[in-house]
Design a protein around this motif. Structure first.
Motif: not given
Length: 319
Positions: A101-122
């Motif tokens: 999706f973002y490549k089609r929009k001509k974006n060049k990079f994706i940067f992600i900081i995920n929810t820490p796993k300790i916060y997960y329900k499972n």
């Protein structure tokens, strides 16, 4: 069959409802939270992901610059918010569809900081594994320290030395909920100035957050003879986790163990509210040449409350 839809304000109720029922959603993914900023504005490019017309994932994101999609620049973390028990293969397909999706929009990079796993329900590691499998590389690594409130009564989680301090000094201070952000912010700015830094939030933004989320963003002030000498801003970011976002003391009380009293009080408040985890936040040295250098003295302090380290990982991919 997967379908991706760009988020629009008319979908806000569907978005926020999904977060409440998701496996790893937090206050930081709420649309009202990621758009509360007064002095900082972002170009939103968030996505909603459906499987046979059923919403199964969200991707809060905004443009950090002209070429980078960041999830999320307005919060401590963003990343994919997924439903509980999502199939591994479907999660893999979601990541591929987001990239496309973002490549089609001509974006060049994706940067992600995920929810820490300790916060997960499972708890699971599928998301981290599949991001790396799909070409996301670790770009940043943060260490935070959390306490499990399920392990023992709060008082017993503390080291023997901290227990003695609480027993002997607890009566000297009052730790009370307050809406007096002005006094608190004066102390916060002074604390940050020591490290040539500024608070993450402006005073107006903190007041706005408290108004938007009165049950999840709570200020507690330490009082001595009716004078504000410290305080903690607590974010109850989901039913399981309380995050101590700010913990400050006045210069006159920096050597008084007031921080101990405030951490202990925050733990008791979180326990009373039904939380299982208190997150004391990241422990780094932003004043150093490498801002990700661990701050060992702060980490040692947190460990005396029974805290242990958990990771926040920043991933980056070139499309």
């Amino acid at each position: 069959m997967l379908k991706i839809k760009k988020y629009q304000p008319k979908y806000i109720n569907e978005w926020n409802k999904f977060i409440l029922n998701s496996n790893n959603g937090t206050l930081f993914h709420n649309q009202e939270f990621i758009t509360y900023h007064i002095n900082r504005k972002f170009i939103d490019c968030s996505l909603m992901i459906y499987y046979y017309n059923k919403l199964i994932a969200l991707f809060p994101a905004a443009m950090k610059n002209d070429v980078t999609v960041f999830s999320h620049p307005g919060a401590s973390h963003g990343g994919l918010v997924i439903k509980t028990n999502l199939d591994f293969s479907i999660l893999n397909d979601i990541i591929k569809e987001i990239d496309s999706f973002y490549k089609r929009k001509k974006n060049k990079f994706i940067f992600i900081i995920n929810t820490p796993k300790i916060y997960y329900k499972n708890l699971h590691d599928s998301l981290d594994y599949l991001l790396q499998w799909n070409g996301y590389n670790q770009e940043e690594l943060y260490i935070s320290h959390v306490v499990s409130l399920l392990d023992a009564p709060v008082h017993q989680l503390l080291s023997k030395r901290k227990q003695r301090y609480i027993k002997n000094k607890n009566h000297q201070y009052k730790f009370i909920e307050s809406a007096d952000f002005n006094d608190f912010y004066v102390l916060l700015e002074k604390n940050k100035k020591i490290y040539n830094a500024l608070p993450t939030h402006s005073l107006e933004e903190l007041k706005k957050l408290n108004t938007l989320f009165p049950n999840q963003v709570k200020l507690f002030l330490s009082k001595n003879n009716n004078t504000t000498i410290g305080g903690s801003l607590l974010f109850f970011i989901n039913p399981r986790v309380c995050l101590v976002f700010y913990n400050v003391v006045s210069n006159q009380h920096r050597n008084s163990q007031l921080s101990t009293f405030q951490f202990y009080s925050a733990m008791k408040i979180a326990k009373k509210q039904g939380c299982e985890i208190v997150d004391f936040g990241v422990s780094h040295s932003p004043e150093k040449k490498n801002p990700f250098e661990p701050k060992f003295s702060l980490i040692k302090f947190k460990e005396q409350f029974g805290a242990f380290g958990v990771l926040r990982t920043g991933y980056k991919k070139e499309l």
